[in-house]
Design a protein around this motif. Sequence first.
Motif, PDB file in Angstrom:
ATOM      1  N   ARG A 179     -95.425 -72.550  60.880  1.00 16.26           N
ATOM      2  CA  ARG A 179     -96.367 -72.965  59.846  1.00 16.26           C
ATOM      3  C   ARG A 179     -97.111 -74.223  60.289  1.00 16.26           C
ATOM      4  NH1 ARG A 179     -93.267 -73.852  55.048  1.00 16.26           N
ATOM      5  NH2 ARG A 179     -93.539 -71.676  54.551  1.00 16.26           N
ATOM      6  N   GLU A 180     -96.394 -75.190  60.850  1.00 11.65           N
ATOM      7  CA  GLU A 180     -97.045 -76.413  61.308  1.00 11.65           C
ATOM      8  C   GLU A 180     -97.988 -76.130  62.478  1.00 11.65           C
ATOM      9  OE1 GLU A 180     -94.269 -79.558  62.048  1.00 11.65           O
ATOM     10  OE2 GLU A 180     -93.686 -79.684  59.929  1.00 11.65           O
ATOM     11  N   ASN A 181     -97.605 -75.219  63.365  1.00 11.13           N
ATOM     12  CA  ASN A 181     -98.482 -74.844  64.485  1.00 11.13           C
ATOM     13  C   ASN A 181     -99.765 -74.192  63.966  1.00 11.13           C
ATOM     14  OD1 ASN A 181     -96.651 -75.842  66.306  1.00 11.13           O
ATOM     15  ND2 ASN A 181     -95.821 -73.860  66.871  1.00 11.13           N
ATOM     16  N   ARG A 182     -99.631 -73.321  62.946  1.00 12.75           N
ATOM     17  CA  ARG A 182    -100.812 -72.692  62.351  1.00 12.75           C
ATOM     18  C   ARG A 182    -101.716 -73.737  61.708  1.00 12.75           C
ATOM     19  NH1 ARG A 182     -97.257 -68.737  60.171  1.00 12.75           N
ATOM     20  NH2 ARG A 182     -97.466 -69.763  58.166  1.00 12.75           N
ATOM     21  N   GLU A 183    -101.115 -74.696  61.017  1.00 17.68           N
ATOM     22  CA  GLU A 183    -101.910 -75.751  60.392  1.00 17.68           C
ATOM     23  C   GLU A 183    -102.634 -76.591  61.442  1.00 17.68           C
ATOM     24  OE1 GLU A 183     -99.135 -76.424  56.407  1.00 17.68           O
ATOM     25  OE2 GLU A 183     -98.863 -77.711  58.160  1.00 17.68           O
ATOM     26  N   ASP A 184    -101.933 -76.926  62.515  1.00 15.50           N
ATOM     27  CA  ASP A 184    -102.564 -77.697  63.592  1.00 15.50           C
ATOM     28  C   ASP A 184    -103.700 -76.901  64.237  1.00 15.50           C
ATOM     29  OD1 ASP A 184    -100.873 -79.843  63.194  1.00 15.50           O
ATOM     30  OD2 ASP A 184     -99.459 -79.245  64.764  1.00 15.50           O
ATOM     31  N   ALA A 185    -103.476 -75.612  64.452  1.00 15.43           N
ATOM     32  CA  ALA A 185    -104.514 -74.766  65.049  1.00 15.43           C
ATOM     33  C   ALA A 185    -105.733 -74.686  64.130  1.00 15.43           C
ATOM     34  CB  ALA A 185    -103.963 -73.371  65.322  1.00 15.43           C
ATOM     35  N   TYR A 186    -105.494 -74.592  62.817  1.00 16.87           N
ATOM     36  CA  TYR A 186    -106.597 -74.543  61.848  1.00 16.87           C
ATOM     37  C   TYR A 186    -107.420 -75.827  61.907  1.00 16.87           C
ATOM     38  CZ  TYR A 186    -108.903 -74.859  57.319  1.00 16.87           C
ATOM     39  OH  TYR A 186    -109.819 -75.037  56.326  1.00 16.87           O
ATOM     40  N   ILE A 187    -106.730 -76.970  61.901  1.00 11.56           N
ATOM     41  CA  ILE A 187    -107.442 -78.259  61.951  1.00 11.56           C
ATOM     42  C   ILE A 187    -108.218 -78.396  63.256  1.00 11.56           C
ATOM     43  CG2 ILE A 187    -107.115 -80.770  62.062  1.00 11.56           C
ATOM     44  CD1 ILE A 187    -106.839 -79.683  59.254  1.00 11.56           C
ATOM     45  N   ASN A 188    -107.605 -78.006  64.389  1.00 12.60           N
ATOM     46  CA  ASN A 188    -108.298 -78.099  65.680  1.00 12.60           C
ATOM     47  C   ASN A 188    -109.517 -77.188  65.729  1.00 12.60           C
ATOM     48  OD1 ASN A 188    -106.530 -80.016  66.673  1.00 12.60           O
ATOM     49  ND2 ASN A 188    -105.194 -78.518  67.634  1.00 12.60           N
ATOM     50  N   ALA A 189    -109.379 -75.958  65.211  1.00  8.84           N
ATOM     51  CA  ALA A 189    -110.518 -75.030  65.193  1.00  8.84           C
ATOM     52  C   ALA A 189    -111.636 -75.579  64.309  1.00  8.84           C
ATOM     53  CB  ALA A 189    -110.073 -73.666  64.688  1.00  8.84           C
TER      54      ALA A 189
ATOM     55  N   ALA B 207    -109.563 -81.033  54.519  1.00  7.41           N
ATOM     56  CA  ALA B 207    -108.602 -80.127  55.167  1.00  7.41           C
ATOM     57  C   ALA B 207    -107.444 -80.917  55.766  1.00  7.41           C
ATOM     58  CB  ALA B 207    -109.303 -79.310  56.256  1.00  7.41           C
ATOM     59  N   GLU B 208    -107.743 -82.027  56.420  1.00 10.14           N
ATOM     60  CA  GLU B 208    -106.680 -82.854  57.006  1.00 10.14           C
ATOM     61  C   GLU B 208    -105.762 -83.422  55.929  1.00 10.14           C
ATOM     62  OE1 GLU B 208    -108.771 -85.783  59.259  1.00 10.14           O
ATOM     63  OE2 GLU B 208    -109.085 -84.433  60.963  1.00 10.14           O
ATOM     64  N   SER B 209    -106.355 -83.908  54.830  1.00 12.93           N
ATOM     65  CA  SER B 209    -105.513 -84.470  53.762  1.00 12.93           C
ATOM     66  C   SER B 209    -104.717 -83.372  53.064  1.00 12.93           C
ATOM     67  CB  SER B 209    -106.360 -85.254  52.757  1.00 12.93           C
ATOM     68  OG  SER B 209    -107.266 -84.402  52.088  1.00 12.93           O
ATOM     69  N   GLY B 210    -105.275 -82.172  52.949  1.00 14.74           N
ATOM     70  CA  GLY B 210    -104.529 -81.056  52.359  1.00 14.74           C
ATOM     71  C   GLY B 210    -103.323 -80.675  53.200  1.00 14.74           C
ATOM     72  N   VAL B 211    -103.506 -80.616  54.507  1.00 13.87           N
ATOM     73  CA  VAL B 211    -102.390 -80.298  55.403  1.00 13.87           C
ATOM     74  C   VAL B 211    -101.344 -81.407  55.363  1.00 13.87           C
ATOM     75  CG1 VAL B 211    -101.774 -80.046  57.841  1.00 13.87           C
ATOM     76  CG2 VAL B 211    -103.692 -78.754  56.918  1.00 13.87           C
ATOM     77  N   ALA B 212    -101.804 -82.668  55.355  1.00 12.62           N
ATOM     78  CA  ALA B 212    -100.861 -83.793  55.300  1.00 12.62           C
ATOM     79  C   ALA B 212    -100.075 -83.775  53.993  1.00 12.62           C
ATOM     80  CB  ALA B 212    -101.611 -85.116  55.443  1.00 12.62           C
ATOM     81  N   PHE B 213    -100.742 -83.488  52.887  1.00 11.10           N
ATOM     82  CA  PHE B 213    -100.061 -83.417  51.594  1.00 11.10           C
ATOM     83  C   PHE B 213     -99.032 -82.296  51.580  1.00 11.10           C
ATOM     84  CE2 PHE B 213     -99.777 -81.570  47.323  1.00 11.10           C
ATOM     85  CZ  PHE B 213     -99.254 -82.653  46.639  1.00 11.10           C
ATOM     86  N   SER B 214     -99.423 -81.155  52.123  1.00  6.26           N
ATOM     87  CA  SER B 214     -98.511 -80.010  52.185  1.00  6.26           C
ATOM     88  C   SER B 214     -97.268 -80.341  53.005  1.00  6.26           C
ATOM     89  CB  SER B 214     -99.250 -78.808  52.782  1.00  6.26           C
ATOM     90  OG  SER B 214     -98.392 -77.728  52.966  1.00  6.26           O
ATOM     91  N   ARG B 215     -97.462 -81.019  54.130  1.00  8.14           N
ATOM     92  CA  ARG B 215     -96.314 -81.395  54.978  1.00  8.14           C
ATOM     93  C   ARG B 215     -95.425 -82.419  54.280  1.00  8.14           C
ATOM     94  NH1 ARG B 215     -98.904 -81.613  61.076  1.00  8.14           N
ATOM     95  NH2 ARG B 215     -99.198 -79.371  61.216  1.00  8.14           N
ATOM     96  N   GLU B 216     -96.042 -83.386  53.607  1.00  5.37           N
ATOM     97  CA  GLU B 216     -95.246 -84.378  52.883  1.00  5.37           C
ATOM     98  C   GLU B 216     -94.419 -83.718  51.792  1.00  5.37           C
ATOM     99  OE1 GLU B 216     -97.732 -87.497  51.382  1.00  5.37           O
ATOM    100  OE2 GLU B 216     -98.471 -88.002  53.385  1.00  5.37           O
ATOM    101  N   ARG B 217     -95.033 -82.783  51.081  1.00  6.21           N
ATOM    102  CA  ARG B 217     -94.327 -82.073  50.009  1.00  6.21           C
ATOM    103  C   ARG B 217     -93.150 -81.275  50.568  1.00  6.21           C
ATOM    104  NH1 ARG B 217     -97.977 -78.050  47.852  1.00  6.21           N
ATOM    105  NH2 ARG B 217     -96.874 -76.703  49.264  1.00  6.21           N
TER     106      ARG B 217
END
Length: 200
Positions: free
Chosen positions: A48-58, A153-163
């Motif tokens: 899941r984290e790899n997918r999120e990182d790939a999404y942000i990079n893309a 998008a970055e803050s959404g991913v960060a919030f999701s990871r924190e949660r």
Amino acid sequence: MAQKKSDTIQAAEEKIIPAAEESVAVGSFVDTFWNQFELSRERAEQLRENREDAYINALREVIKFNKQFRKSVGELYQQSKKTNKEMVSELMHQFSFGKAEEIKAEDLPITEREELKKQLSEVSGQLENLALTPIKSIFRVVDQLEDNFEKNAESGVAFSRERRNAWLQVRKEYVKLARDTHLNIIDRSKGSLKELVKMQ
């Protein structure tokens, strides 16, 4: 009598050893089961984290490409503007010489000609600015939208990871309790089975 007593002790020891081995095997199975569960959960979390990182990079790459494209369009426009200006200048120069040969005496004075050229270039500059204003505004708005989208998008991913990280300790406690309960149930069922066997 001593022989009978030692046979009884030896038989009791033989019965205890397989039960201990069985207990270790069942406990090992339960531990392996829960360890596999934890590993698969960790792999899923890593994916899941790899997918999120790939999404942000893309997303960053697309925004970077869009900005470069708009910059290229602007540079292409500037180059075409420069080329057109050179062509118009050359034509005006040729037109001035051609008219001077034809009209000769009736030709406008040089100062008026220069003033006319100056006014013409001012008018064309103003028209160009008027034509470019909406395009520049659109480019600026698109840049802002893309930057905001990237930040969201970055803050959404960060919030999701924190949660998820906040609930990680709770999940680990639940898994630990489930493992202990599972082992406890197996120990109780083995004890009940032994008591049932002894009764018969």
